[in-house]
Design a protein around this motif. Structure first.
Motif, PDB file in Angstrom:
ATOM      1  N   SER A   1       0.908  -1.202   0.063  1.00 26.36           N
ATOM      2  CA  SER A   1       0.131   0.101   0.065  1.00 26.36           C
ATOM      3  C   SER A   1       1.042   1.361   0.038  1.00 26.36           C
ATOM      4  N   SER A   2       2.172   1.196   0.107  1.00 26.90           N
ATOM      5  CA  SER A   2       3.166   2.310   0.017  1.00 26.90           C
ATOM      6  C   SER A   2       4.505   1.829  -0.465  1.00 26.90           C
ATOM      7  N   SER A   3       5.307   2.882  -0.818  1.00 27.64           N
ATOM      8  CA  SER A   3       6.698   2.555  -1.095  1.00 27.64           C
ATOM      9  C   SER A   3       7.390   1.623  -0.124  1.00 27.64           C
ATOM     10  N   LYS A   4       7.275   2.152   1.267  1.00 31.73           N
ATOM     11  CA  LYS A   4       7.757   1.310   2.382  1.00 31.73           C
ATOM     12  C   LYS A   4       7.525  -0.115   2.203  1.00 31.73           C
TER      13      LYS A   4
ATOM     14  N   SER B   1      11.981   6.429  -3.986  1.00 32.74           N
ATOM     15  CA  SER B   1      10.678   6.167  -4.695  1.00 32.74           C
ATOM     16  C   SER B   1      10.228   7.040  -5.870  1.00 32.74           C
ATOM     17  N   PHE B   2      10.161   6.536  -6.992  1.00 29.26           N
ATOM     18  CA  PHE B   2       9.767   7.447  -8.081  1.00 29.26           C
ATOM     19  C   PHE B   2       8.403   8.064  -7.835  1.00 29.26           C
ATOM     20  N   ALA B   3       7.562   7.096  -7.376  1.00 27.26           N
ATOM     21  CA  ALA B   3       5.977   7.617  -7.143  1.00 27.26           C
ATOM     22  C   ALA B   3       5.926   8.531  -6.167  1.00 27.26           C
ATOM     23  N   ASP B   4       6.609   8.517  -5.052  1.00 24.33           N
ATOM     24  CA  ASP B   4       6.706   9.584  -4.051  1.00 24.33           C
ATOM     25  C   ASP B   4       7.359  10.885  -4.495  1.00 24.33           C
ATOM     26  N   GLU B   5       8.274  10.795  -5.240  1.00 22.43           N
ATOM     27  CA  GLU B   5       9.124  12.054  -5.835  1.00 22.43           C
ATOM     28  C   GLU B   5       8.224  12.644  -7.059  1.00 22.43           C
ATOM     29  N   GLY B   6       7.216  12.011  -7.554  1.00 20.01           N
ATOM     30  CA  GLY B   6       6.481  12.628  -8.733  1.00 20.01           C
ATOM     31  C   GLY B   6       7.284  12.244 -10.044  1.00 20.01           C
ATOM     32  N   LEU B   7       8.019  11.250 -10.109  1.00 16.50           N
ATOM     33  CA  LEU B   7       8.735  10.975 -11.163  1.00 16.50           C
ATOM     34  C   LEU B   7       8.200   9.896 -12.239  1.00 16.50           C
ATOM     35  N   LEU B   8       6.897   9.471 -11.960  1.00 17.94           N
ATOM     36  CA  LEU B   8       6.148   8.422 -12.775  1.00 17.94           C
ATOM     37  C   LEU B   8       5.313   9.279 -13.740  1.00 17.94           C
TER      38      LEU B   8
END
Length: 225
Positions: A105-108, A218-225
């Motif tokens: 449910s999360s990058s973690k 995390s690419f998702a957390d950093e807005g890189l997707l």
């Protein structure tokens, strides 16, 4: 070749391949376990006789000893042991709970799974987590091993594995042995290519993690997707 034209001893195995395991009768399943019949009976006929002696009850069959099974003409020690072994496997399987698949449910959550494979390596490796529609992990795979500072993934292999496991989501990951968490141009390019291929195949790229010894990006957390 149609099943009806096959020798009877070959029919259960062929039927298994053509129609699936659920199409087989109890006697056909037992015939496959035994592998062959006797001089006077096919494997299926011998299986029917053995099952009839225990009222077609698998539990009652499991209570027979090796010597009991060897009383049937055509059942030697090897066949008897094969039958007893298959029944013991079934017994053990029935006593085990189906393991719960972890949910991401999360990058973690993804990091906690992948760090076991990637955090302490001296060379780069590329891994992927394959998920179902509920974001439950259905498969984890190593895709490549690279040199000191690079590991290139073959996107065709990545999505073949995804299709083989009926995956609807993918999380990709690789490590940076240098400890640098900043994505390289190559990291950004491969992420975009995987995302675009996933869009075509309706398999969503959910994240790309870069993992170092103690942390991750995390690419998702950093807005890189």
């Amino acid at each position: 070749m149609s099943i009806k034209f096959l020798a009877e001893d070959d029919r259960p195995r062929e039927k298994f391949l053509l129609k699936g395991k659920n199409s087989l009768s109890d006697s056909e399943l037992l015939a496959i376990i035994m592998g062959s019949g006797s001089r006077d009976e096919t494997a299926v006929e011998l299986a029917r006789k053995i099952l009839a002696s225990v009222d077609n009850n698998w539990h009652q069959l499991s209570l027979l000893t090796i010597k009991d099974l060897m009383k049937f003409k055509g059942v030697g020690e090897v066949k008897a042991i094969s039958i007893a072994t298959a029944l013991e496997i079934g017994k053990r399987r029935a006593s085990q709970e189906i393991p719960e698949k972890p949910t991401i449910s999360s990058s973690k959550d993804a990091y906690n799974i992948l760090k076991l494979h990637l955090s302490d390596l001296r060379t780069e490796e590329f891994w992927a987590i394959f998920l179902n529609q509920s974001n439950k992990v259905i498969h984890i795979a190593q895709l490549t091993q690279g040199g000191i500072n690079q590991s290139i993934v073959d996107i065709r292999i990545l999505f073949k594995i995804a299709l083989d496991h009926f995956s609807t989501g993918i999380i990709i990951s690789h490590n940076h042995p240098s400890g640098n968490l900043k994505p390289s141009e190559e990291d950004l390019n491969i992420t975009q290519k995987v995302k675009e291929a996933g869009n075509v195949m309706n398999i969503q790229l959910l994240d790309h993690l870069i993992i170092t010894q103690n942390t991750y990006t995390s690419f998702a957390d950093e807005g890189l997707l």
